[in-house]
Design a protein around this motif. Structure first.
Motif, PDB file in Angstrom:
ATOM      1  N   VAL A  44       5.181  -2.132  -7.204  1.00 19.68           N
ATOM      2  CA  VAL A  44       5.624  -3.041  -6.146  1.00 19.68           C
ATOM      3  C   VAL A  44       6.593  -4.054  -6.746  1.00 19.68           C
ATOM      4  CG1 VAL A  44       4.887  -4.742  -4.435  1.00 19.68           C
ATOM      5  CG2 VAL A  44       3.456  -2.734  -4.889  1.00 19.68           C
ATOM      6  N   THR A  45       7.857  -3.983  -6.310  1.00 16.48           N
ATOM      7  CA  THR A  45       8.865  -4.951  -6.738  1.00 16.48           C
ATOM      8  C   THR A  45       9.497  -5.555  -5.495  1.00 16.48           C
ATOM      9  OG1 THR A  45      10.679  -3.349  -6.792  1.00 16.48           O
ATOM     10  CG2 THR A  45       9.377  -3.598  -8.824  1.00 16.48           C
ATOM     11  N   LEU A  46      10.109  -6.715  -5.644  1.00 20.39           N
ATOM     12  CA  LEU A  46      10.725  -7.385  -4.507  1.00 20.39           C
ATOM     13  C   LEU A  46      11.830  -6.536  -3.867  1.00 20.39           C
ATOM     14  CD1 LEU A  46      10.510  -9.878  -2.774  1.00 20.39           C
ATOM     15  CD2 LEU A  46      12.139 -11.020  -4.299  1.00 20.39           C
TER      16      LEU A  46
ATOM     17  N   THR B 137       0.828  -1.201   0.000  1.00 25.49           N
ATOM     18  CA  THR B 137       0.000   0.000   0.000  1.00 25.49           C
ATOM     19  C   THR B 137       0.864   1.254   0.000  1.00 25.49           C
ATOM     20  OG1 THR B 137      -1.686  -1.198   1.227  1.00 25.49           O
ATOM     21  CG2 THR B 137      -1.873   1.191   1.203  1.00 25.49           C
ATOM     22  N   GLU B 138       1.921   1.246   0.818  1.00 25.73           N
ATOM     23  CA  GLU B 138       2.820   2.402   0.887  1.00 25.73           C
ATOM     24  C   GLU B 138       3.442   2.690  -0.476  1.00 25.73           C
ATOM     25  OE1 GLU B 138       3.761   4.701   3.353  1.00 25.73           O
ATOM     26  OE2 GLU B 138       1.970   3.892   4.253  1.00 25.73           O
ATOM     27  N   LEU B 139       3.923   1.660  -1.136  1.00 27.49           N
ATOM     28  CA  LEU B 139       4.554   1.842  -2.442  1.00 27.49           C
ATOM     29  C   LEU B 139       3.553   2.335  -3.474  1.00 27.49           C
ATOM     30  CD1 LEU B 139       6.880  -1.296  -2.568  1.00 27.49           C
ATOM     31  CD2 LEU B 139       7.559   1.085  -2.202  1.00 27.49           C
TER      32      LEU B 139
ATOM     33  N   ARG C  67      12.145  -3.274  -3.772  1.00 22.37           N
ATOM     34  CA  ARG C  67      11.510  -2.165  -3.057  1.00 22.37           C
ATOM     35  C   ARG C  67      10.872  -2.649  -1.764  1.00 22.37           C
ATOM     36  NH1 ARG C  67       8.897   0.388  -8.442  1.00 22.37           N
ATOM     37  NH2 ARG C  67      10.693   1.622  -9.091  1.00 22.37           N
ATOM     38  N   LEU C  68      10.185  -3.782  -1.832  1.00 20.16           N
ATOM     39  CA  LEU C  68       9.554  -4.334  -0.632  1.00 20.16           C
ATOM     40  C   LEU C  68      10.591  -4.673   0.430  1.00 20.16           C
ATOM     41  CD1 LEU C  68       6.830  -6.704  -2.118  1.00 20.16           C
ATOM     42  CD2 LEU C  68       6.445  -4.622  -0.802  1.00 20.16           C
ATOM     43  N   LYS C  69      11.653  -5.326   0.037  1.00 21.36           N
ATOM     44  CA  LYS C  69      12.698  -5.742   0.987  1.00 21.36           C
ATOM     45  C   LYS C  69      13.340  -4.518   1.643  1.00 21.36           C
ATOM     46  CE  LYS C  69      12.771 -10.253   0.278  1.00 21.36           C
ATOM     47  NZ  LYS C  69      12.603 -11.253   1.306  1.00 21.36           N
ATOM     48  N   ILE C  70      13.651  -3.500   0.863  1.00 17.39           N
ATOM     49  CA  ILE C  70      14.293  -2.298   1.404  1.00 17.39           C
ATOM     50  C   ILE C  70      13.333  -1.563   2.334  1.00 17.39           C
ATOM     51  CG2 ILE C  70      15.239  -0.032   0.780  1.00 17.39           C
ATOM     52  CD1 ILE C  70      16.443  -1.496  -1.727  1.00 17.39           C
ATOM     53  N   LEU C  71      12.076  -1.468   1.941  1.00 17.08           N
ATOM     54  CA  LEU C  71      11.085  -0.812   2.796  1.00 17.08           C
ATOM     55  C   LEU C  71      10.910  -1.583   4.104  1.00 17.08           C
ATOM     56  CD1 LEU C  71       9.189   1.568   3.074  1.00 17.08           C
ATOM     57  CD2 LEU C  71       7.442   0.253   1.874  1.00 17.08           C
ATOM     58  N   GLN C  72      10.932  -2.908   4.039  1.00 15.43           N
ATOM     59  CA  GLN C  72      10.823  -3.717   5.255  1.00 15.43           C
ATOM     60  C   GLN C  72      11.990  -3.460   6.210  1.00 15.43           C
ATOM     61  OE1 GLN C  72      10.453  -7.651   3.590  1.00 15.43           O
ATOM     62  NE2 GLN C  72       8.239  -7.478   3.340  1.00 15.43           N
ATOM     63  N   ILE C  73      13.193  -3.321   5.669  1.00 15.58           N
ATOM     64  CA  ILE C  73      14.366  -3.033   6.504  1.00 15.58           C
ATOM     65  C   ILE C  73      14.205  -1.679   7.172  1.00 15.58           C
ATOM     66  CG2 ILE C  73      16.831  -2.443   6.407  1.00 15.58           C
ATOM     67  CD1 ILE C  73      17.087  -4.711   4.289  1.00 15.58           C
TER      68      ILE C  73
ATOM     69  N   ALA D   7      23.812  -1.073  -6.435  1.00 15.25           N
ATOM     70  CA  ALA D   7      23.273  -0.062  -7.346  1.00 15.25           C
ATOM     71  C   ALA D   7      21.746  -0.012  -7.237  1.00 15.25           C
ATOM     72  CB  ALA D   7      23.696  -0.349  -8.784  1.00 15.25           C
ATOM     73  N   THR D   8      21.123  -1.171  -7.074  1.00 16.14           N
ATOM     74  CA  THR D   8      19.668  -1.220  -6.904  1.00 16.14           C
ATOM     75  C   THR D   8      19.270  -0.539  -5.601  1.00 16.14           C
ATOM     76  OG1 THR D   8      19.512  -3.239  -8.199  1.00 16.14           O
ATOM     77  CG2 THR D   8      17.670  -2.751  -6.709  1.00 16.14           C
ATOM     78  N   VAL D   9      20.034  -0.774  -4.534  1.00 14.34           N
ATOM     79  CA  VAL D   9      19.742  -0.131  -3.245  1.00 14.34           C
ATOM     80  C   VAL D   9      19.769   1.383  -3.408  1.00 14.34           C
ATOM     81  CG1 VAL D   9      20.541   0.218  -0.874  1.00 14.34           C
ATOM     82  CG2 VAL D   9      20.566  -2.085  -1.872  1.00 14.34           C
ATOM     83  N   TYR D  10      20.813   1.920  -4.027  1.00 13.89           N
ATOM     84  CA  TYR D  10      20.906   3.369  -4.238  1.00 13.89           C
ATOM     85  C   TYR D  10      19.747   3.880  -5.089  1.00 13.89           C
ATOM     86  CZ  TYR D  10      25.475   4.093  -2.087  1.00 13.89           C
ATOM     87  OH  TYR D  10      26.504   4.203  -1.192  1.00 13.89           O
ATOM     88  N   ARG D  11      19.404   3.152  -6.145  1.00 14.43           N
ATOM     89  CA  ARG D  11      18.325   3.572  -7.037  1.00 14.43           C
ATOM     90  C   ARG D  11      16.984   3.598  -6.288  1.00 14.43           C
ATOM     91  NH1 ARG D  11      19.551   0.501 -10.798  1.00 14.43           N
ATOM     92  NH2 ARG D  11      18.256  -1.300 -10.261  1.00 14.43           N
ATOM     93  N   VAL D  12      16.715   2.563  -5.503  1.00 18.76           N
ATOM     94  CA  VAL D  12      15.458   2.495  -4.746  1.00 18.76           C
ATOM     95  C   VAL D  12      15.414   3.609  -3.696  1.00 18.76           C
ATOM     96  CG1 VAL D  12      14.128   1.109  -3.105  1.00 18.76           C
ATOM     97  CG2 VAL D  12      15.026   0.052  -5.201  1.00 18.76           C
TER      98      VAL D  12
END
Length: 135
Positions: free
Chosen positions: A15-17, A6-8, A19-25, A53-58
């Motif tokens: 909603v991508t995996l 919902t947040e995303l 993004r979900l994982k980083i938001l959960q952290i 690179a994905t972490v920085y982009r997200v």
């Protein structure tokens, strides 16, 4: 509390995996202020295959969407925290790098008064106190 999906979606992000994982952290709240490297390491430790690179982009996408706030304290790399609304300031220990959040109505009122004394209306600010332990 809204789900990560919902947040995303509310932020206009697909909603991508990763993004979900980083938001959960970020939502886990183990640490309030995490660097991209901290997040990347937590992902690796949990067996997730997400590149730095994905972490920085997200994180950049989350910041643009107003999900997180980026801080550049003088002690090093940028750190990120969830934007939970409400205002707070920060203290950064110059010895350990520990970040402490605080709020002071007196400081807030004083800043507004200083701005008014100079003919301005305060519309926002960022206060960071750099501290060291008392000896």
């Amino acid at each position: 509390m809204p789900s990560e999906d919902t947040e995303l979606k509310k932020a206009g992000l697909r909603v991508t995996l990763p993004r979900l994982k980083i938001l959960q952290i970020l939502e886990a709240g183990i640490e309030d202020h995490l660097s991209a490297e901290d997040i990347y390491q937590q992902l690796r430790d949990s067996g997730d295959d997400v590149g730095i690179a994905t972490v920085y982009r997200v994180l950049t996408q989350f910041e643009a969407a107003g999900i997180i706030i980026r801080h550049n304290f003088a002690n090093g790399a940028a750190v990120y925290e969830l934007d939970r609304g409400g205002h707070h300031d920060h203290m950064v220990c110059t010895d350990s790098g520990a970040v402490t959040e605080f709020h002071s109505d007196e400081i807030e009122q004083l800043q507004e008064q200083i701005a008014a004394d100079h003919g301005y209306q305060l519309v926002g600010h960022n206060l960071v106190l750099y501290v060291k332990p008392l000896k």
